[in-house]
Scaffold this active site. Sequence first.
Site, PDB file in Angstrom:
ATOM      1  NE  ARG A 271      -1.811   1.809   3.451  1.00  0.00           N
ATOM      2  CZ  ARG A 271      -1.598   1.574   4.740  1.00  0.00           C
ATOM      3  NH1 ARG A 271      -2.174   0.588   5.347  1.00  0.00           N
ATOM      4  NH2 ARG A 271      -0.783   2.350   5.443  1.00  0.00           N
ATOM      5  CG  HIS A 275      -6.128   2.348   6.506  1.00  0.00           C
ATOM      6  ND1 HIS A 275      -6.266   1.056   6.066  1.00  0.00           N
ATOM      7  CD2 HIS A 275      -7.324   2.705   7.048  1.00  0.00           C
ATOM      8  CE1 HIS A 275      -7.502   0.641   6.340  1.00  0.00           C
ATOM      9  NE2 HIS A 275      -8.163   1.616   6.927  1.00  0.00           N
ATOM     10  CE1 TYR A 284       1.295   2.239   8.504  1.00  0.00           C
ATOM     11  CE2 TYR A 284       0.184   3.947   9.795  1.00  0.00           C
ATOM     12  CZ  TYR A 284       0.271   3.177   8.658  1.00  0.00           C
ATOM     13  OH  TYR A 284      -0.657   3.334   7.659  1.00  0.00           O
TER      14      TYR A 284
END
Length: 385
Positions: A271, A275, A284
């Site tokens: 990805r 998100h 993160y």
Amino acid sequence: MTVLEQRGTYRPTPPPAWQPRTDPAPLLPDAEPYRVLGTDAAAQTDPELLRRLYAQLVRGRRYNAQATALTKQGRLAVYPSSTGQEACEVAAALALQERDWLFPSYRDTLAVVARGVDPVEALTLLRGDRHTGYDPYEHRVAPLCTPLATQLPHAVGLAHAARLKGDDVVALAMVGDGGTSEGDFHEALNFAAVWQAPVVFLVQNNGFAISVPLAKQTAAPSLAHKAVGYGMPGRLVDGNDAVAVHEVLADAVRRAREGGGPTLVEAVTYRIEAHTNADDATRYRGDAEVETWREHDPIQLLERELTARGLLDEDLRQSARDAAETMAADLRARMNQDPVLDPMDLFSHVYAEPTPQLREQQALLRAELDAEHADQGSDQGSAHR
Ligand SMILES: Cc1ncc(C[n+]2csc(CCOP(=O)(O)OP(=O)(O)O)c2C)c(N)n1
């Protein structure tokens, strides 16, 4: 000899030698993700398929960019971008026949659009409007599912029912790596294998479930290995190689159609964006990791192959870009119009036959709306006096 042995009810014979119910070896995935682009096998690929995949990938990337821009302009509530995952999205749609069904998750708008759904209607749910926004029966695309993995048992149910009815239908269900930790994933795969339902499960392993990396999601050697526990084949494929994903999915769809049962496909991808627009991915993961994946970009992989085979010239490149721009301009223009919503629509499609309670609520809302309408009418009347 004991009394029991004399009566013949006690047979102290050794148990029969244990045999696995099926040989697990053919169900195991390859040691490495299957690839076609950049290998000798790529030369065998149909040029028409390469061109089709290319046009769809370019269009898909533009769709992601436009939808993300619409969230910044407040025209779209939320958008889970599939930038970097376009190969999985497009290949999933192209691997199916018209009579088959697609069961997408919220991230799979590109697959939904590639299947023929209107690009604006595909965003209705993410815009926050009521209902799915498109007619699931028109293109045989189930609603985009936000509750993780709940689309999987739906797909198995539809596929199993189709088989019982003798309909030639295959269901392809899409889910993320995080979704494989859900009970629905387990139940769907178990039922699918026991019933030998004509269904294909495509897990897009994009590395994260929001901020949770795969290593915290599972200790399995790969997600494709989970298949053997259910008694179905697991296939591991490079999710950025559009040709490889298409081939593996088309193969699994054919197998399901011929009565061979379900397959679990794990497409290893990444990805590239956060998100959703509501997430900050820098909290993160590091830029270096993202950059490594940018170098394994699905569009570039395909462009390299097309160029090497003399199938990509500036005209084709430009026509793919032009088609994508036209789609984006149309999406922008139509998403900038406020949708006309009928509040009474809230009650439609809830049950095939509305319940008495629903009818009662419907009547209450009708009365409230009529009263509001009458008030507005009299306010306007007094303003004119
Ligand atoms: C049943 C359920 N639990 C939790 C959530 C909240 N949630 C939304 S997206 C997400 C992460 C899903 O990750 P993954 O399955 O890997 O798919 P991706 O978003 O990466 O495509 C979570 C936990 C949800 N939507 N549904």
